[in-house]
Design a protein around this motif. Structure first.
Motif, short mmCIF file in Angstrom:
data_model
loop_
_atom_site.label_atom_id
_atom_site.label_comp_id
_atom_site.label_asym_id
_atom_site.label_seq_id
_atom_site.Cartn_x
_atom_site.Cartn_y
_atom_site.Cartn_z
N LEU A 25 0.83 -1.21 0.00
CA LEU A 25 0.00 0.00 0.00
C LEU A 25 0.86 1.25 0.00
CD1 LEU A 25 -2.71 1.49 0.25
CD2 LEU A 25 -2.51 1.21 2.72
N THR A 92 -6.23 6.82 4.92
CA THR A 92 -6.59 5.81 3.92
C THR A 92 -8.09 5.81 3.68
OG1 THR A 92 -6.74 4.11 5.62
CG2 THR A 92 -4.64 4.31 4.48
N GLU A 111 -6.77 2.70 -0.52
CA GLU A 111 -5.89 3.68 -1.14
C GLU A 111 -5.57 4.79 -0.16
OE1 GLU A 111 -9.61 5.90 -3.41
OE2 GLU A 111 -8.23 4.64 -4.55
#
Length: 113
Positions: A25, A92, A111
């Motif tokens: 990530l 996030t 994301e």
């Protein structure tokens, strides 16, 4: 009662999987995974960004103990953390994408905001 999801794995496998998902990530800015994995990964990613915002040596070593790639740690401290200087958490975002073809597991994108 556990404060975490076991994800059907032994503890060592689960910890390593979450470390890898967090590293991916931070490296790519976005990953696609199941909703339950994403919710667990989100906790660790937010902790890493909060540590990186401190910016001192001890925080860097704490992040290095968790994130599996040194290049990602450098990117986290130099590029990602300064973007969130004025933000108190919520780094996030989960975007649900629908069921996975094959086993119909609920999928989502995790994301960085």
């Amino acid at each position: 009662m556990a404060d975490y999801r076991k994800l059907g794995r032994p503890s060592s496998h689960r910890q390593l999987m979450l470390r890898n998902l967090t590293t991916s990530l931070l490296k790519n800015g976005r990953i696609e995974t199941t909703v339950t994995r994403a919710k667990e990964t989100k906790k660790f990613a937010e902790k890493m960004i909060t540590l990186a915002k401190r910016g001192d040596l001890h925080a860097r070593r704490q992040v290095l103990a968790f994130v599996t790639e040194e290049a990602v740690v450098k990117k986290l401290f130099d590029e990602i953390a300064p973007n969130y200087k004025e933000r108190n958490g919520g780094y996030t975002r989960l975007v649900q994408t629908g069921p996975r073809r094959g086993d119909a597991a609920p999928m989502c994108k995790l994301e960085l905001v």
